[in-house]
Design a protein around this motif. Structure first.
Motif, mmCIF file in Angstrom:
data_model
loop_
_atom_site.group_PDB
_atom_site.id
_atom_site.type_symbol
_atom_site.label_atom_id
_atom_site.label_comp_id
_atom_site.label_asym_id
_atom_site.label_seq_id
_atom_site.Cartn_x
_atom_site.Cartn_y
_atom_site.Cartn_z
ATOM 1 N N GLN A 1 0.807 -1.225 0.000
ATOM 2 C CA GLN A 1 0.000 0.000 0.000
ATOM 3 C C GLN A 1 0.837 1.270 0.000
ATOM 4 O OE1 GLN A 1 -2.189 -0.900 3.521
ATOM 5 N NE2 GLN A 1 -0.766 0.172 4.873
ATOM 6 N N ASP A 2 2.088 1.213 0.471
ATOM 7 C CA ASP A 2 2.951 2.398 0.506
ATOM 8 C C ASP A 2 3.622 2.579 -0.853
ATOM 9 O OD1 ASP A 2 4.572 4.530 1.085
ATOM 10 O OD2 ASP A 2 5.625 3.566 2.743
ATOM 11 N N THR A 3 2.827 2.990 -1.839
ATOM 12 C CA THR A 3 3.343 3.132 -3.203
ATOM 13 C C THR A 3 4.335 4.285 -3.319
ATOM 14 O OG1 THR A 3 1.447 4.496 -3.827
ATOM 15 C CG2 THR A 3 1.273 2.120 -4.221
ATOM 16 N N ALA A 4 4.163 5.329 -2.514
ATOM 17 C CA ALA A 4 5.064 6.488 -2.604
ATOM 18 C C ALA A 4 6.489 6.093 -2.228
ATOM 19 C CB ALA A 4 4.563 7.624 -1.710
ATOM 20 N N SER A 5 6.645 5.326 -1.150
ATOM 21 C CA SER A 5 7.991 4.899 -0.734
ATOM 22 C C SER A 5 8.610 3.970 -1.765
ATOM 23 C CB SER A 5 7.943 4.195 0.620
ATOM 24 O OG SER A 5 7.605 5.094 1.636
ATOM 25 N N LEU A 6 7.820 3.027 -2.254
ATOM 26 C CA LEU A 6 8.352 2.114 -3.266
ATOM 27 C C LEU A 6 8.759 2.867 -4.527
ATOM 28 C CD1 LEU A 6 5.955 -0.974 -3.014
ATOM 29 C CD2 LEU A 6 8.395 -0.919 -2.494
ATOM 30 N N ARG A 7 7.904 3.774 -4.977
ATOM 31 C CA ARG A 7 8.199 4.540 -6.186
ATOM 32 C C ARG A 7 9.478 5.351 -6.018
ATOM 33 N NH1 ARG A 7 3.820 7.422 -6.103
ATOM 34 N NH2 ARG A 7 4.855 9.294 -5.366
ATOM 35 N N ARG A 8 9.590 6.045 -4.886
ATOM 36 C CA ARG A 8 10.772 6.870 -4.617
ATOM 37 C C ARG A 8 12.038 6.001 -4.546
ATOM 38 N NH1 ARG A 8 9.072 8.853 -0.181
ATOM 39 N NH2 ARG A 8 10.028 7.261 1.114
ATOM 40 N N ASP A 9 11.942 4.871 -3.834
ATOM 41 C CA ASP A 9 13.128 4.026 -3.663
ATOM 42 C C ASP A 9 13.538 3.323 -4.955
ATOM 43 O OD1 ASP A 9 13.329 4.850 -1.056
ATOM 44 O OD2 ASP A 9 12.338 3.074 -0.226
ATOM 45 N N LEU A 10 12.581 2.987 -5.809
ATOM 46 C CA LEU A 10 12.947 2.401 -7.100
ATOM 47 C C LEU A 10 13.797 3.385 -7.909
ATOM 48 C CD1 LEU A 10 9.625 0.602 -8.115
ATOM 49 C CD2 LEU A 10 11.835 -0.501 -7.684
ATOM 50 N N VAL A 11 13.491 4.662 -7.788
ATOM 51 C CA VAL A 11 14.276 5.693 -8.488
ATOM 52 C C VAL A 11 15.589 5.936 -7.755
ATOM 53 C CG1 VAL A 11 14.330 8.131 -9.161
ATOM 54 C CG2 VAL A 11 12.258 6.785 -9.528
ATOM 55 N N ASP A 12 15.534 6.113 -6.428
ATOM 56 C CA ASP A 12 16.745 6.409 -5.649
ATOM 57 C C ASP A 12 17.797 5.307 -5.761
ATOM 58 O OD1 ASP A 12 15.615 8.796 -4.885
ATOM 59 O OD2 ASP A 12 15.130 8.147 -2.830
ATOM 60 N N TYR A 13 17.355 4.065 -5.831
ATOM 61 C CA TYR A 13 18.297 2.944 -5.940
ATOM 62 C C TYR A 13 18.560 2.553 -7.398
ATOM 63 C CZ TYR A 13 18.256 2.183 -0.891
ATOM 64 O OH TYR A 13 18.405 2.320 0.467
ATOM 65 N N HIS A 14 18.118 3.377 -8.326
ATOM 66 C CA HIS A 14 18.407 3.237 -9.766
ATOM 67 C C HIS A 14 17.828 1.980 -10.404
ATOM 68 C CE1 HIS A 14 20.945 6.714 -9.311
ATOM 69 N NE2 HIS A 14 21.575 6.109 -8.317
ATOM 70 N N PHE A 15 16.711 1.495 -9.861
ATOM 71 C CA PHE A 15 15.999 0.410 -10.524
ATOM 72 C C PHE A 15 15.142 0.969 -11.655
ATOM 73 C CE2 PHE A 15 16.951 -1.635 -6.492
ATOM 74 C CZ PHE A 15 17.274 -2.923 -6.875
ATOM 75 N N MET A 16 14.716 2.236 -11.486
ATOM 76 C CA MET A 16 13.921 2.919 -12.494
ATOM 77 C C MET A 16 14.434 4.343 -12.645
ATOM 78 S SD MET A 16 10.006 1.624 -11.836
ATOM 79 C CE MET A 16 9.427 2.098 -13.466
ATOM 80 N N THR A 17 14.078 4.960 -13.754
ATOM 81 C CA THR A 17 14.434 6.356 -14.017
ATOM 82 C C THR A 17 13.142 7.153 -14.050
ATOM 83 O OG1 THR A 17 16.317 5.610 -15.322
ATOM 84 C CG2 THR A 17 15.613 7.889 -15.636
ATOM 85 N N ARG A 18 13.232 8.410 -13.593
ATOM 86 C CA ARG A 18 12.048 9.260 -13.572
ATOM 87 C C ARG A 18 12.345 10.559 -14.284
ATOM 88 N NH1 ARG A 18 9.802 12.469 -8.443
ATOM 89 N NH2 ARG A 18 11.747 13.516 -8.879
#
Length: 191
Positions: free
Chosen positions: A161-178
């Motif tokens: 349910q904590d999509t904001a943390s997951l979204r932010r961490d996927l970018v911060d840890y370079h799994f995704m680009t924003r």
């Protein structure tokens, strides 16, 4: 569908077809619908044996029966066969059957912190374990496909349910680009 569920479904599918008599039944039903008695006569088997084989095939959705007078008429469900083959044996899904990409540490982390359906039940305190969860989550995104923030949140909600943390961490840890300003998100490479 999780990788384990997909593997289990594929295994059951092949087990149902993993008998010479069941393959013959599929071949006969591909020609036209039959009764148990017709199949038994064609295969030189007892009616109870044919019924058992039909039950195994019906359990995975490959055959269906309809009543006609005193008889049950069995037919091959070619649409189910085609859909299963397309979904389970697709070029994208076959490599996932190996499950050798996960080492024992990753398997232990996923077992400890995720539900059987892949949802995250808790976040670990250790960063290396958290990275395993992020790697698990990022697999839901196709490499090179651009997603809006709403789409990203919908996909992430399947995991936690904590999509904001997951979204932010996927970018911060370079799994995704924003793209700046909450624009598009994307996964650049296959992991």
């Amino acid at each position: 569908m999780t990788e384990n569920a997909r593997s289990e479904e594929l295994l059951n599918f092949f087990k149902a077809l993993g008998d010479a008599n069941r393959l013959k039944i599929v071949g006969l039903l591909a020609q036209r619908p039959h009764t148990v008695e017709e199949l038994a006569g064609s295969l030189d088997l007892g009616a109870s044996t044919v019924s058992h084989h039909l039950s195994r095939l019906a359990k995975v959705g490959l055959v269906a029966a309809r009543a006609e007078g005193y008889y049950a008429i069995y037919s091959l469900q070619t649409n189910v066969l085609e859909e299963m083959a397309h979904r389970l044996l697709s070029k994208e899904n076959l490599p996932q059957l190996a499950d050798v990409g996960l080492d024992s540490f990753e398997r232990k982390v996923l077992k400890a912190f995720t539900e059987p359906d892949g949802r995250i039940r808790a976040f670990p305190a250790q960063e290396n374990k958290y990275l395993v969860l992020l790697h698990h989550v990022v697999k839901a995104f196709e490499p090179g496909v651009h997603y809006g923030e709403k789409q990203v949140n919908e996909i992430l909600a399947r995991f936690h349910q904590d999509t904001a943390s997951l979204r932010r961490d996927l970018v911060d840890y370079h799994f995704m680009t924003r793209e700046g300003g909450g624009g598009q998100y994307w996964r650049e490479k296959e992991d």
